[in-house]
Design a protein around this motif. Structure first.
Motif, PDB file in Angstrom:
ATOM      1  N   ASN A   5       6.494 -10.044   0.336  1.00 40.19           N
ATOM      2  CA  ASN A   5       6.552 -11.498   0.239  1.00 40.19           C
ATOM      3  C   ASN A   5       5.390 -12.102  -0.546  1.00 40.19           C
ATOM      4  OD1 ASN A   5       8.936 -11.687   1.646  1.00 40.19           O
ATOM      5  ND2 ASN A   5       7.903 -11.778   3.620  1.00 40.19           N
ATOM      6  N   MET A   6       4.341 -11.347  -0.805  1.00 40.50           N
ATOM      7  CA  MET A   6       3.238 -11.901  -1.598  1.00 40.50           C
ATOM      8  C   MET A   6       3.627 -11.924  -3.076  1.00 40.50           C
ATOM      9  SD  MET A   6       0.366  -8.969  -1.535  1.00 40.50           S
ATOM     10  CE  MET A   6      -0.215  -8.563  -3.146  1.00 40.50           C
ATOM     11  N   ASP A   7       2.888 -12.660  -3.860  1.00 40.23           N
ATOM     12  CA  ASP A   7       3.196 -12.816  -5.289  1.00 40.23           C
ATOM     13  C   ASP A   7       2.605 -11.645  -6.072  1.00 40.23           C
ATOM     14  OD1 ASP A   7       4.234 -13.977  -7.525  1.00 40.23           O
ATOM     15  OD2 ASP A   7       2.552 -15.357  -7.811  1.00 40.23           O
ATOM     16  N   TRP A   8       3.248 -10.498  -5.963  1.00 39.65           N
ATOM     17  CA  TRP A   8       2.720  -9.279  -6.575  1.00 39.65           C
ATOM     18  C   TRP A   8       3.241  -9.057  -7.988  1.00 39.65           C
ATOM     19  CZ3 TRP A   8       6.376  -5.331  -7.353  1.00 39.65           C
ATOM     20  CH2 TRP A   8       7.581  -5.466  -6.662  1.00 39.65           C
ATOM     21  N   ILE A   9       4.147  -9.906  -8.458  1.00 42.10           N
ATOM     22  CA  ILE A   9       4.683  -9.792  -9.817  1.00 42.10           C
ATOM     23  C   ILE A   9       3.596 -10.070 -10.851  1.00 42.10           C
ATOM     24  CG2 ILE A   9       6.427 -10.707 -11.419  1.00 42.10           C
ATOM     25  CD1 ILE A   9       7.689  -9.190  -9.174  1.00 42.10           C
ATOM     26  N   GLU A  10       2.663 -10.951 -10.528  1.00 41.71           N
ATOM     27  CA  GLU A  10       1.626 -11.339 -11.480  1.00 41.71           C
ATOM     28  C   GLU A  10       0.439 -10.374 -11.500  1.00 41.71           C
ATOM     29  OE1 GLU A  10       0.594 -15.268 -10.322  1.00 41.71           O
ATOM     30  OE2 GLU A  10       2.555 -16.082 -10.787  1.00 41.71           O
ATOM     31  N   LEU A  11       0.444  -9.387 -10.650  1.00 42.15           N
ATOM     32  CA  LEU A  11      -0.662  -8.431 -10.586  1.00 42.15           C
ATOM     33  C   LEU A  11      -0.558  -7.411 -11.724  1.00 42.15           C
ATOM     34  CD1 LEU A  11      -0.693  -7.781  -6.739  1.00 42.15           C
ATOM     35  CD2 LEU A  11      -2.273  -9.190  -8.044  1.00 42.15           C
ATOM     36  N   PRO A  12      -1.653  -6.715 -12.029  1.00 38.93           N
ATOM     37  CA  PRO A  12      -1.587  -5.666 -13.070  1.00 38.93           C
ATOM     38  C   PRO A  12      -0.590  -4.559 -12.686  1.00 38.93           C
ATOM     39  CG  PRO A  12      -3.861  -6.163 -12.494  1.00 38.93           C
ATOM     40  CD  PRO A  12      -3.001  -6.910 -11.532  1.00 38.93           C
ATOM     41  N   ARG A  13      -0.139  -3.845 -13.695  1.00 39.60           N
ATOM     42  CA  ARG A  13       0.922  -2.841 -13.500  1.00 39.60           C
ATOM     43  C   ARG A  13       0.530  -1.738 -12.506  1.00 39.60           C
ATOM     44  NH1 ARG A  13       5.588  -1.462 -15.729  1.00 39.60           N
ATOM     45  NH2 ARG A  13       6.150   0.726 -15.931  1.00 39.60           N
ATOM     46  N   ASP A  14      -0.703  -1.234 -12.566  1.00 39.73           N
ATOM     47  CA  ASP A  14      -1.090  -0.170 -11.650  1.00 39.73           C
ATOM     48  C   ASP A  14      -1.149  -0.656 -10.202  1.00 39.73           C
ATOM     49  OD1 ASP A  14      -3.300  -1.751 -12.238  1.00 39.73           O
ATOM     50  OD2 ASP A  14      -4.727  -0.100 -12.007  1.00 39.73           O
ATOM     51  N   VAL A  15      -1.552  -1.899  -9.999  1.00 38.21           N
ATOM     52  CA  VAL A  15      -1.569  -2.460  -8.643  1.00 38.21           C
ATOM     53  C   VAL A  15      -0.138  -2.651  -8.140  1.00 38.21           C
ATOM     54  CG1 VAL A  15      -2.287  -4.442  -7.243  1.00 38.21           C
ATOM     55  CG2 VAL A  15      -3.807  -3.558  -9.024  1.00 38.21           C
ATOM     56  N   ARG A  16       0.750  -3.107  -9.023  1.00 36.94           N
ATOM     57  CA  ARG A  16       2.160  -3.255  -8.631  1.00 36.94           C
ATOM     58  C   ARG A  16       2.774  -1.917  -8.244  1.00 36.94           C
ATOM     59  NH1 ARG A  16       5.139  -6.104 -13.327  1.00 36.94           N
ATOM     60  NH2 ARG A  16       3.371  -5.299 -14.477  1.00 36.94           N
ATOM     61  N   ASN A  17       2.469  -0.881  -9.006  1.00 37.35           N
ATOM     62  CA  ASN A  17       2.999   0.444  -8.671  1.00 37.35           C
ATOM     63  C   ASN A  17       2.485   0.916  -7.309  1.00 37.35           C
ATOM     64  OD1 ASN A  17       4.492   0.609 -10.983  1.00 37.35           O
ATOM     65  ND2 ASN A  17       2.910   1.706 -12.127  1.00 37.35           N
ATOM     66  N   ASN A  18       1.206   0.689  -7.057  1.00 38.59           N
ATOM     67  CA  ASN A  18       0.655   1.065  -5.754  1.00 38.59           C
ATOM     68  C   ASN A  18       1.292   0.261  -4.621  1.00 38.59           C
ATOM     69  OD1 ASN A  18      -1.055   3.002  -6.776  1.00 38.59           O
ATOM     70  ND2 ASN A  18      -2.785   1.596  -6.999  1.00 38.59           N
ATOM     71  N   LEU A  19       1.511  -1.020  -4.846  1.00 40.22           N
ATOM     72  CA  LEU A  19       2.161  -1.843  -3.817  1.00 40.22           C
ATOM     73  C   LEU A  19       3.603  -1.405  -3.582  1.00 40.22           C
ATOM     74  CD1 LEU A  19       0.865  -5.463  -4.416  1.00 40.22           C
ATOM     75  CD2 LEU A  19       0.540  -4.046  -2.406  1.00 40.22           C
ATOM     76  N   MET A  20       4.317  -1.062  -4.661  1.00 43.34           N
ATOM     77  CA  MET A  20       5.683  -0.587  -4.474  1.00 43.34           C
ATOM     78  C   MET A  20       5.705   0.716  -3.679  1.00 43.34           C
ATOM     79  SD  MET A  20       7.902  -1.468  -7.875  1.00 43.34           S
ATOM     80  CE  MET A  20       6.873  -0.559  -9.009  1.00 43.34           C
ATOM     81  N   PHE A  21       4.764   1.592  -3.962  1.00 39.80           N
ATOM     82  CA  PHE A  21       4.668   2.832  -3.199  1.00 39.80           C
ATOM     83  C   PHE A  21       4.373   2.536  -1.721  1.00 39.80           C
ATOM     84  CE2 PHE A  21       2.057   6.306  -1.504  1.00 39.80           C
ATOM     85  CZ  PHE A  21       2.997   7.323  -1.556  1.00 39.80           C
ATOM     86  N   CYS A  22       3.460   1.608  -1.472  1.00 39.49           N
ATOM     87  CA  CYS A  22       3.123   1.247  -0.088  1.00 39.49           C
ATOM     88  C   CYS A  22       4.303   0.583   0.624  1.00 39.49           C
ATOM     89  CB  CYS A  22       1.912   0.323  -0.064  1.00 39.49           C
ATOM     90  SG  CYS A  22       0.389   1.122  -0.558  1.00 39.49           S
ATOM     91  N   ILE A  23       5.053  -0.235  -0.099  1.00 46.52           N
ATOM     92  CA  ILE A  23       6.235  -0.886   0.497  1.00 46.52           C
ATOM     93  C   ILE A  23       7.284   0.163   0.848  1.00 46.52           C
ATOM     94  CG2 ILE A  23       8.183  -2.424   0.005  1.00 46.52           C
ATOM     95  CD1 ILE A  23       6.178  -4.141  -1.632  1.00 46.52           C
ATOM     96  N   MET A  24       7.495   1.128  -0.043  1.00 44.50           N
ATOM     97  CA  MET A  24       8.465   2.191   0.255  1.00 44.50           C
ATOM     98  C   MET A  24       8.003   3.022   1.447  1.00 44.50           C
ATOM     99  SD  MET A  24       9.863   3.605  -3.401  1.00 44.50           S
ATOM    100  CE  MET A  24       8.255   4.058  -4.002  1.00 44.50           C
TER     101      MET A  24
END
Length: 122
Positions: free
Chosen positions: A65-84
């Motif tokens: 639910n946080m605004d993670w689309i605007e974050l850098p690509r490596d942070v987004r990948n880490n967040l997607m991994f954590c969400i999964m």
């Protein structure tokens, strides 16, 4: 944890058996306090671990639910991994036997009741 929770049902059953067979009021009060302390300790272990598992699943939805689309690509990948990873709850296990939950607390109480009934019939 395994050494603390599994023999808990035997300890509870033995202290309840002593309470039933012992007619001295002071000793019964002391045994009752000991038994309630055992039950409370096991309840606190299992309820804390159960709450931890619930919170571990809520972390994924909070990250999503946080605004993670605007974050850098490596942070987004880490967040997607954590969400999964947060889709499966975090559990603490009793060795390789079972996970600890409120069902484990009920299993300990059921085991204590079964042991107590065996002791009373013998």
């Amino acid at each position: 944890m395994l050494i603390d929770i599994v023999p808990g049902s035997i300890q509870i059953a033995c202290s309840l058996f002593q309470m039933v067979k012992n007619l001295n009021l002071v000793q019964c009060i002391i045994l009752c306090e000991f038994t309630l302390t055992l039950i409370f300790r096991i309840f606190m272990f299992t309820s804390t671990i159960h709450n931890m598992a619930d919170l571990s699943q809520k972390i994924g939805s909070a990250w999503y639910n946080m605004d993670w689309i605007e974050l850098p690509r490596d942070v987004r990948n880490n967040l997607m991994f954590c969400i999964m990873r947060s889709q499966r709850p975090l559990w603490i296990t009793l060795g390789d036997i079972d996970t600890i939950s409120m069902g484990s607390f009920l299993a300990v109480l059921k085991g204590a009741y079964s042991y107590l009934m065996v002791l009373l019939t013998v």
